[in-house]
Motif scaffolding. Structure first.
Motif, PDB file in Angstrom:
ATOM      1  N   GLN A  46     -21.860   4.084  -5.639  1.00 12.22           N
ATOM      2  CA  GLN A  46     -22.276   5.174  -4.755  1.00 12.22           C
ATOM      3  C   GLN A  46     -21.551   5.076  -3.409  1.00 12.22           C
ATOM      4  O   GLN A  46     -21.097   6.083  -2.870  1.00 12.22           O
ATOM      5  CB  GLN A  46     -23.793   5.152  -4.550  1.00 12.22           C
ATOM      6  N   LYS A  47     -21.439   3.879  -2.868  1.00 10.75           N
ATOM      7  CA  LYS A  47     -20.739   3.691  -1.590  1.00 10.75           C
ATOM      8  C   LYS A  47     -19.273   4.091  -1.690  1.00 10.75           C
ATOM      9  O   LYS A  47     -18.731   4.724  -0.786  1.00 10.75           O
ATOM     10  CB  LYS A  47     -20.855   2.229  -1.132  1.00 10.75           C
ATOM     11  N   GLU A  50     -19.024   7.960  -1.927  1.00  4.65           N
ATOM     12  CA  GLU A  50     -19.248   8.579  -0.617  1.00  4.65           C
ATOM     13  C   GLU A  50     -18.041   8.396   0.285  1.00  4.65           C
ATOM     14  O   GLU A  50     -17.629   9.335   0.977  1.00  4.65           O
ATOM     15  CB  GLU A  50     -20.499   7.996   0.034  1.00  4.65           C
ATOM     16  N   ALA A  51     -17.451   7.210   0.288  1.00  7.60           N
ATOM     17  CA  ALA A  51     -16.291   6.943   1.143  1.00  7.60           C
ATOM     18  C   ALA A  51     -15.097   7.803   0.745  1.00  7.60           C
ATOM     19  O   ALA A  51     -14.316   8.223   1.601  1.00  7.60           O
ATOM     20  CB  ALA A  51     -15.922   5.462   1.080  1.00  7.60           C
ATOM     21  N   GLY A  53     -15.370  10.736  -0.928  1.00  6.44           N
ATOM     22  CA  GLY A  53     -15.729  12.149  -0.978  1.00  6.44           C
ATOM     23  C   GLY A  53     -15.725  12.726  -2.380  1.00  6.44           C
ATOM     24  O   GLY A  53     -15.383  13.894  -2.576  1.00  6.44           O
ATOM     25  N   SER A  55     -17.814  12.432  -6.518  1.00 10.60           N
ATOM     26  CA  SER A  55     -19.091  12.073  -7.146  1.00 10.60           C
ATOM     27  C   SER A  55     -18.945  10.779  -7.941  1.00 10.60           C
ATOM     28  O   SER A  55     -17.840  10.397  -8.345  1.00 10.60           O
ATOM     29  CB  SER A  55     -19.554  13.193  -8.084  1.00 10.60           C
TER      30      SER A  55
END
Length: 64
Positions: A46-47, A50-51, A53, A55
């Motif tokens: 997940q990290k 997110e980093a 951009g 899914s």
């Protein structure tokens, strides 16, 4: 294409090296490189998503 390659290629497009991504996320050096042999935790995945951009699904399957 495996998980590591997808992360590496996505990071490159976003202007990151895998090493820089690991440093910014506080991961141990070369930990992302091991993802093709050892599945990462959902939290780490997940990290990374997110980093970069994207899914988690994209990182796992390559599907948008």
């Amino acid at each position: 294409m495996g998980l590591y390659e997808r992360i590496r290629d996505t990071a490159k497009v976003k202007g990151y090296s895998v090493n820089r991504l690991e440093q910014e996320l506080g991961f141990a050096r070369s930990s992302i490189n091991k993802f093709n042999k050892n599945a990462p935790s959902a939290d780490k995945l997940q990290k990374i998503a997110e980093a970069l951009g994207v899914s988690v699904d994209y990182l796992m399957t390559g599907n948008m």
